[in-house]
Design a protein around this motif. Structure first.
Motif, short mmCIF file in Angstrom:
data_model
loop_
_atom_site.label_atom_id
_atom_site.label_comp_id
_atom_site.label_asym_id
_atom_site.label_seq_id
_atom_site.Cartn_x
_atom_site.Cartn_y
_atom_site.Cartn_z
N GLY A 213 2.78 -5.87 -1.08
CA GLY A 213 3.93 -6.18 -1.93
C GLY A 213 4.54 -4.93 -2.53
N LEU A 214 3.71 -4.05 -3.08
CA LEU A 214 4.22 -2.84 -3.72
C LEU A 214 4.70 -1.81 -2.70
CD1 LEU A 214 1.72 -2.47 -6.67
CD2 LEU A 214 4.17 -2.97 -6.81
N SER A 215 4.09 -1.78 -1.53
CA SER A 215 4.58 -0.91 -0.46
C SER A 215 5.99 -1.32 -0.05
CB SER A 215 3.64 -0.99 0.75
OG SER A 215 4.14 -0.25 1.85
N THR A 216 6.23 -2.62 -0.01
CA THR A 216 7.55 -3.14 0.36
C THR A 216 8.59 -2.80 -0.70
OG1 THR A 216 6.45 -4.97 1.49
CG2 THR A 216 8.80 -5.22 1.06
N VAL A 217 8.21 -2.91 -1.95
CA VAL A 217 9.12 -2.66 -3.07
C VAL A 217 9.47 -1.18 -3.20
CG1 VAL A 217 9.20 -2.61 -5.60
CG2 VAL A 217 8.52 -4.71 -4.41
N THR A 218 8.49 -0.31 -2.95
CA THR A 218 8.66 1.12 -3.24
C THR A 218 8.84 2.01 -2.02
OG1 THR A 218 6.27 1.53 -3.15
CG2 THR A 218 7.21 0.89 -5.30
N GLY A 219 8.39 1.53 -0.85
CA GLY A 219 8.41 2.37 0.34
C GLY A 219 7.20 3.27 0.47
N LEU A 220 6.20 3.12 -0.43
CA LEU A 220 5.00 3.95 -0.42
C LEU A 220 3.95 3.40 0.54
CD1 LEU A 220 4.49 4.52 -4.26
CD2 LEU A 220 5.67 6.03 -2.64
N THR A 221 3.05 4.28 1.00
CA THR A 221 1.87 3.84 1.72
C THR A 221 0.89 3.21 0.75
OG1 THR A 221 0.67 5.91 1.41
CG2 THR A 221 2.13 5.77 3.35
N PHE A 222 -0.11 2.52 1.29
CA PHE A 222 -1.13 1.91 0.43
C PHE A 222 -1.84 2.99 -0.39
CE2 PHE A 222 -2.12 -2.40 2.62
CZ PHE A 222 -0.77 -2.65 2.76
N GLY A 223 -2.10 4.13 0.25
CA GLY A 223 -2.77 5.21 -0.46
C GLY A 223 -1.95 5.75 -1.61
N GLU A 224 -0.62 5.86 -1.39
CA GLU A 224 0.26 6.35 -2.45
C GLU A 224 0.36 5.34 -3.58
OE1 GLU A 224 3.25 9.12 0.27
OE2 GLU A 224 3.61 6.96 0.10
N VAL A 225 0.38 4.05 -3.23
CA VAL A 225 0.39 3.01 -4.27
C VAL A 225 -0.85 3.14 -5.15
CG1 VAL A 225 0.16 0.52 -4.68
CG2 VAL A 225 1.81 1.36 -2.99
N ALA A 226 -1.99 3.37 -4.52
CA ALA A 226 -3.25 3.47 -5.26
C ALA A 226 -3.35 4.77 -6.06
CB ALA A 226 -4.43 3.36 -4.30
N LYS A 227 -2.61 5.78 -5.66
CA LYS A 227 -2.72 7.09 -6.29
C LYS A 227 -1.81 7.24 -7.50
CE LYS A 227 -2.61 12.03 -5.15
NZ LYS A 227 -2.36 13.03 -4.09
N ARG A 228 -0.57 6.75 -7.41
CA ARG A 228 0.40 6.97 -8.49
C ARG A 228 0.06 6.09 -9.70
NH1 ARG A 228 6.43 8.33 -6.31
NH2 ARG A 228 5.84 9.54 -4.46
N ARG A 229 0.29 6.64 -10.86
CA ARG A 229 -0.18 6.01 -12.10
C ARG A 229 0.36 4.59 -12.29
NH1 ARG A 229 1.86 5.15 -16.96
NH2 ARG A 229 3.78 6.23 -16.42
N LYS A 230 1.68 4.42 -12.22
CA LYS A 230 2.24 3.11 -12.56
C LYS A 230 1.98 2.08 -11.47
CE LYS A 230 6.00 0.84 -14.92
NZ LYS A 230 7.24 1.00 -15.70
#
Length: 354
Positions: A213-230
């Motif tokens: 869901g967050l990868s779709t919203v932001t364009g980030l990889t799963f790893g980036e989703v898990a790494k960035r604070r918010k």
């Protein structure tokens, strides 16, 4: 008529041989099964697989595999199949399963690998006794022309299978079949069984609702989703919403990668929440390069399956009386992107209240 067959003699269809299906079909074939057919409506992909085989670019391992396979368009199907792995988009289940009925005998089983909670929509067409579910733990990105990219490490790939409201009589056959993927990849832990399909589904759904869901919203990889604070905080919030809904629905979550998700990530005290915050990037390490398939759909101008991921969590939450504001917000933003109201951008995290 009873059909007692072994994997080597089973006629197998991988219906929906896109990114995930191409990986599965190619590895089953590489492992030694001869009667596997990869079926997709994508003419270019079928042509590519017919000409040079199915190519898997293993991004997580820095390798590439090419396997000669049997690739077909749906119009080229014939005869009856013993096992059909259903790997299409869930929103088309009714139409697709009706079209597959002529290719099933009375003992054919359908094993759905789709995201969300797909088994009820399968069972309503073919019956619970022939419906099986598989929670997959690997990611892939479609390239086309016979190629797909495996974005998870081979060692991290797994499938957990079980019967849906039935006695699981065909589970041994499915295990036998899927063990050939393990043979192809030297991954003896690839296939696992469960008598808690709902728990396995909800564990996978929680991961997808948070990271896909967050990868779709932001364009980030799963790893980036898990790494960035918010995004890490939002992901943990979504995971906890899923856990709360599952608990209220009477579902016991299955372990993920051998870990109790609720114990590891669902703590409510400040110290346990801090530990979960610190652990999350490590938990997603083997899938850090994965991008959501829904993101790819949006980037290609197609509607995605958000209603069957975060959307189904929200609907189930309403049914059992659990509020899911984060899942609802993800659905809202994704539909906004589909309708041209928003862009895929990290700034979309500003729409969330924590």
């Amino acid at each position: 008529m009873s059909r007692d067959i072994r994997a080597e003699n089973a006629r197998i269809a991988v219906y929906g041989a896109g990114a995930m299906g191409t990986v599965l079909g190619a590895l089953l074939t590489k492992g030694g099964l001869k009667n596997v057919e990869l079926i997709t409506r994508n003419q270019d992909h079928v042509d590519g697989m017919k000409k040079q085989g199915a190519t898997i670019v293993c991004a997580g391992d820095g390798t590439e595999i090419t396997v000669p396979v049997t690739a077909l368009l749906p119009s080229e199907m014939s005869g009856k199949y013993d096992v059909i792995f259903l790997m299409t988009k869930q929103r088309f289940n009714g139409e697709i399963l009706q079209s597959l009925l002529p290719f099933m005998h009375e003992g054919t089983v359908v094993c759905t690998t789709q995201n969300g909670l797909p088994e009820p929509s399968v069972a309503v067409i073919i019956g619970t006794e022939r419906t099986y579910g598989a929670a997959t733990s690997y990611g892939a990105t479609f390239i086309g022309g016979g190629k797909t990219e495996l974005t998870s490490k081979i060692e991290a790939m797994s499938m957990e299978i079980g019967g849906y409201q039935n006695d699981g009589a065909k589970t041994p056959l499915l295990v036998d079949i899927l063990s050939f993927v393990g043979k192809a990849t030297n991954n003896e832990n690839f296939v696992k069984t469960t008598d808690n399909v709902s728990g396995a589904r909800w564990s996978k759904l929680a991961i997808n609702a948070a990271f896909s869901g967050l990868s779709t919203v932001t364009g980030l990889t799963f790893g980036e989703v898990a790494k960035r604070r918010k995004t890490r905080k939002i992901a943990l919030g979504v995971l906890r919403e899923c856990m709360s809904v599952a608990k209220a629905a009477g579902v016991k979550l299955a372990p993920m990668q051998g870990h109790d998700m609720e114990k590891l990530l669902g703590g409510k005290t400040p110290i346990k929440r801090f530990i979960a915050y610190m652990v999350l990037p490590f938990a997603m390490k083997k899938h850090k390069k994965l991008l959501s398939g829904m993101l790819k759909d949006l980037q290609n101008g197609r509607k995605c399956e958000i209603d069957f991921v975060d959307g189904v969590v929200a609907r189930e939450g309403e049914r059992v009386g659990v509020d899911t504001p984060l899942c609802k917000r993800i659905v809202e933003i994704v539909h906004g992107i589909e309708n041209g109201l928003y862009e895929i951008d990290y700034k979309n995290v500003d729409f969330f209240e924590l």
